[in-house]
Design an enzyme around this catalytic site. Structure first.
Site, PDB file in Angstrom:
ATOM      1  N   GLY A   6     -14.068  -8.376   6.291  1.00 17.26           N
ATOM      2  CA  GLY A   6     -13.796  -8.907   4.840  1.00 17.26           C
ATOM      3  C   GLY A   6     -12.202  -9.170   4.305  1.00 17.26           C
ATOM      4  NE  ARG A  39     -11.949 -15.180   5.391  1.00 22.59           N
ATOM      5  CZ  ARG A  39     -12.763 -16.172   5.061  1.00 22.59           C
ATOM      6  NH1 ARG A  39     -12.177 -17.553   5.141  1.00 22.59           N
ATOM      7  NH2 ARG A  39     -13.988 -16.109   4.733  1.00 22.59           N
ATOM      8  NE  ARG A  83     -12.893 -21.297   5.040  1.00 22.07           N
ATOM      9  CZ  ARG A  83     -11.866 -21.356   4.119  1.00 22.07           C
ATOM     10  NH1 ARG A  83     -10.778 -21.913   4.039  1.00 22.07           N
ATOM     11  NH2 ARG A  83     -12.076 -20.140   3.374  1.00 22.07           N
ATOM     12  CB  CYS A 134     -20.627 -41.931   3.356  1.00 19.94           C
ATOM     13  SG  CYS A 134     -19.894 -43.152   4.717  1.00 19.94           S
ATOM     14  CD  GLU A 135     -21.987 -35.790   1.594  1.00 16.40           C
ATOM     15  OE1 GLU A 135     -21.636 -35.053   0.254  1.00 16.40           O
ATOM     16  OE2 GLU A 135     -22.815 -35.517   2.216  1.00 16.40           O
ATOM     17  CE1 TYR A 195     -17.041 -16.476   9.014  1.00 17.37           C
ATOM     18  CE2 TYR A 195     -14.798 -15.992   8.262  1.00 17.37           C
ATOM     19  CZ  TYR A 195     -16.244 -15.609   8.706  1.00 17.37           C
ATOM     20  OH  TYR A 195     -16.623 -14.407   8.850  1.00 17.37           O
ATOM     21  CD  GLU A 212     -19.508  -4.893  11.077  1.00 19.78           C
ATOM     22  OE1 GLU A 212     -19.647  -5.770  10.164  1.00 19.78           O
ATOM     23  OE2 GLU A 212     -20.463  -4.234  11.519  1.00 19.78           O
ATOM     24  N   PRO A 213     -13.511  -6.782  11.507  1.00 21.53           N
ATOM     25  CG  PRO A 213     -11.464  -6.608  12.396  1.00 21.53           C
ATOM     26  CD  PRO A 213     -13.033  -6.021  12.238  1.00 21.53           C
TER      27      PRO A 213
HETATM   28  C1  LIG Z   1     -19.153 -11.987   8.107  1.00 18.05           C
HETATM   29  C2  LIG Z   1     -19.382 -10.545   8.495  1.00 18.05           C
HETATM   30  C3  LIG Z   1     -18.022 -10.046   8.599  1.00 18.05           C
HETATM   31  C4  LIG Z   1     -16.580 -10.452   8.836  1.00 18.05           C
HETATM   32  O1  LIG Z   1     -16.229 -11.074   7.908  1.00 18.05           O
HETATM   33  P1  LIG Z   1     -14.554 -11.610   7.716  1.00 18.05           P
HETATM   34  O2  LIG Z   1     -14.546 -11.868   6.141  1.00 18.05           O
HETATM   35  O3  LIG Z   1     -14.576 -12.728   8.547  1.00 18.05           O
HETATM   36  O4  LIG Z   1     -13.493 -10.329   7.870  1.00 18.05           O
HETATM   37  C5  LIG Z   1     -18.216  -8.733   9.231  1.00 18.05           C
HETATM   38  N1  LIG Z   1     -19.597  -7.892   9.058  1.00 18.05           N
HETATM   39  C6  LIG Z   1     -20.688  -8.812   8.806  1.00 18.05           C
HETATM   40  C7  LIG Z   1     -21.860  -7.997   8.622  1.00 18.05           C
HETATM   41  C8  LIG Z   1     -20.660 -10.075   8.478  1.00 18.05           C
HETATM   42  O5  LIG Z   1     -21.401 -10.818   8.123  1.00 18.05           O
END
Ligand SMILES: *Cc1c(COP(=O)(O)O)cnc(C)c1O
Length: 416
Positions: free
Chosen positions: A236, A275, A311, A342-343, A371, A272-273
């Site tokens: 996140g 982005r 995005r 076409c949007e 993403y 769990e990075p």
């Molecule tokens: C999407 C997701 C992430 C990664 O999120 P980022 O914002 O890209 O760091 C980590 N864990 C889970 C469970 C996710 O669904």
């Protein structure tokens, strides 16, 4: 310093000039910097050393195997959210012991695949999933390693479509039901409940939501005397899409917070990075097709569209736009930058102040590594966009755009 910058007035990714690639590759195309991905990942990997943390790259941000291989070789494990992603991790040589399986809707087939081929942990999000996983594991005669994803009910203060930790979101088990979850799990012979998992959202640009969520989890573990060995704190961490507005915390600030709150609990900590690892390592290159005067605004019609980078249309998100040739003067004009689909939602920017652009000029959308390609489509029968990777002076395709024939031949017209 970013590896994507102007050199002698021309935009470069590491030592490769975009103008020279564009002589050989048709726009639109993505270019990724392997050096930038490496720097980002190693920054995270080094920052979690203080609590001996493990990094599982959330591959849904960008799952091209060239990028997965690069990260795996640097020591990454993977966070996957589908059987397909699990198989991608396997395809680059990652063992199951370095794969964490997240997601709110895992199927029996996905559970079976991961249990048979190896998995570090399932992050389980519901009682129904827990029971199903137990029965799939029982049939295979194995025990499934599990962390329970909790919903801490905090506002990640991000875009509503990428917030996941509020009570109203579909993710996780509400904190008040987590003890019950542990009780139920302890009665299931083929489940080994090892820990707690949370992930409160994406593009988080303040430490406060993290701190709130972490403190809730910390109190919960301590007050209820939860017997766990693992703690997965999700991803996140936000990036700066608009340098004048987004001021996300640094990785080290996040890891210091984690160390402060969970450091002395003897837990194996995972993050769990997604982005953060790839976003600023990618750019989308497009050509200007037309400059068109509208009612009180100027449109730049470019050859990239919402199918290549969704995005802005999906999350109203901002991408910095720069010319591939550095402008010689600082005069800026307001433009709407739009694609050919076409949007009306096929709009990358409205009244954006940009240097002057003319047809055939090359333009770059920055911070387009996450993403982006993974959400690309062939809407309007526009072929999937090409992807290129740079290392130093070298560049190569890491995915080629299909031909229109390839696309047309995929359809099947029934004989009747
Ligand atoms: C999407 C997701 C992430 C990664 O999120 P980022 O914002 O890209 O760091 C980590 N864990 C889970 C469970 C996710 O669904």
């Amino acid at each position: 310093m970013s590896t994507i910058r102007y050199k002698n007035g021309l935009l470069h990714v590491e030592d490769v000039g975009i103008h020279s690639i564009a002589q050989e590759v048709r726009t639109p195309f993505y270019v990724f910097s392997s050096g930038q991905i490496q720097n980002n990942f190693l920054e995270v990997k080094n920052a979690v050393k203080s609590f001996n943390g493990k990094v599982f790259y959330a591959m849904k941000a960008n799952s091209n195997q060239a990028i997965l291989k690069l990260l795996y070789d640097l020591g990454a494990g993977f966070d996957v959210v589908s059987g397909g992603e699990y198989q991608r991790a396997k395809a680059v040589g990652c063992p199951g012991s370095k794969i964490v399986f997240s997601g709110v809707g895992k199927t029996q087939d996905e559970m079976k695949l991961a249990l048979e081929s190896g998995i570090r942990q399932f992050n389980v999000e519901s009682f129904g999933e827990l029971h199903l996983l137990n029965s799939v594991a029982e049939r295979l005669g194995v025990v499934a390693p599990v962390a329970v994803r909790i919903n801490p009910d905090v506002d990640a203060e991000t875009h509503e479509k990428i917030s996941t930790g509020k009570a109203e979101n579909k993710f996780g088990i509400p904190l008040p039901r987590v003890e019950e979850f542990f009780r139920v799990a302890s009665g299931l012979v083929n489940i080994n409940l090892l820990g707690i998992d949370l992930h409160i959202g994406s593009q988080i640009t303040s430490l406060q939501p993290y701190e709130k969520a972490f403190r809730k989890v910390n109190s919960f573990i301590k007050n209820k005397n939860m017997q766990i060995t693992r703690l997965d704190l999700g991803g996140g961490l936000g990036v700066s899409y608009n340098p004048s507005e987004d001021k996300p915390p640094m990785v080290s600030e996040l890891t210091e917070l984690i160390a402060r709150i969970f450091g002395n609990m003897g837990l194996e900590i995972e993050i769990e990075p997604g982005r953060y690892v790839v976003a600023d390592a990618g750019i989308l290159i497009t050509s200007i097709l037309y400059r068109k005067r509208g009612e009180n605004r100027d449109f730049l019609v470019v050859d990239a569209a919402m199918n290549d980078l969704v995005r802005p249309a999906m999350y109203s998100s901002y991408h910095e736009i720069i010319p591939v040739c550095e402008p010689s003067n600082s005069e800026l004009l307001p433009y709407d930058v739009v694609g050919p689909v076409c949007e009306s939602s096929d709009t990358f920017a409205k009244k954006r102040h940009l240097p002057e652009f003319q047809p055939n000029d090359l333009m770059a959308f920055k911070t387009a590594g996450a993403y982006s390609t993974v959400m690309a489509s062939e809407y309007n029968t526009r072929p999937m966009v090409s992807e290129l990777l740079v290392r130093g002076e070298k560049w190569d395709f890491i995915r080629k755009s299909p031909t229109i024939d390839d696309i047309i031949n995929r359809d099947i017209i029934p004989s009747w």
